[in-house]
Design an enzyme around this catalytic site. Sequence first.
Site, mmCIF file in Angstrom:
data_model
loop_
_atom_site.group_PDB
_atom_site.id
_atom_site.type_symbol
_atom_site.label_atom_id
_atom_site.label_comp_id
_atom_site.label_asym_id
_atom_site.label_seq_id
_atom_site.Cartn_x
_atom_site.Cartn_y
_atom_site.Cartn_z
ATOM 1 C CE LYS A 56 -4.532 2.310 3.051
ATOM 2 N NZ LYS A 56 -3.779 1.294 3.226
ATOM 3 C CG ASP A 99 -2.372 -1.284 1.352
ATOM 4 O OD1 ASP A 99 -1.242 -2.295 0.460
ATOM 5 O OD2 ASP A 99 -2.995 -1.032 1.356
ATOM 6 C CE LYS A 102 -6.900 -1.101 3.120
ATOM 7 N NZ LYS A 102 -5.212 -1.677 3.501
#
Length: 222
Positions: free
Chosen positions: A156, A93, A186
């Site tokens: 995300k 991430d 996400k």
Amino acid sequence: MDVPQTLTRARVAQMIDHTLLKPEATRADVVSLIDEAHELGVLAVCVSPSMLPINGDGLVMATVVGFPSGKHHSLIKGAEARLAVENGADEIDMVIDVGAAIAGAYDEVLQDIVVVREAAGPDVILKVIIESAALSDDAIVAVCKAAQQAGADFVKTSTGFHPAGGASVHAVQLMAATVGDSLGVKASGGIRTTETARDLIAAGATRLGLSSSATVLAGFTD
């Protein structure tokens, strides 16, 4: 919001990255996180890169890169991603340079993601953290398109550390509409209730980053 009837506790659990990224976290805390992840039946755990390698015993192992500011040089982010993969990370991430996005320097954002994508390798899931609460709608769309072009697997919403806030239904809807079925979305940051999780999933979230996983899951039934 319209949430599918098939949204069971087990299904939601398999959408969760059970997360511990507090600066004060210890290795003992991470072991406890993994134990809890197994008890809850979640998909993945997300920990700081300094905590790797660690035995997740079948869990997907995620970590963060350029976290939480995104102000690291792209080559540093790439090196951090490469080392994390060597230490057992299945998913990365990464945080973009939010300032570049705010300034409209989307080519810089694109190149930043490309460097991490190449460093992590093709078999590792790459999620791009855009700090949606700090961006305009136009910037959210542009950054999501850059993530698509760079070969990311997810966009995300948030680190959970930015003062502008975390995930919102509006941002998730916009991100999902932009990437369609080509990338996952996400939602992370400030998700502490079952109702919030339901709303974000209905808005288009396909993965949830949670530190309050047990509390959120308690409101779902199988």
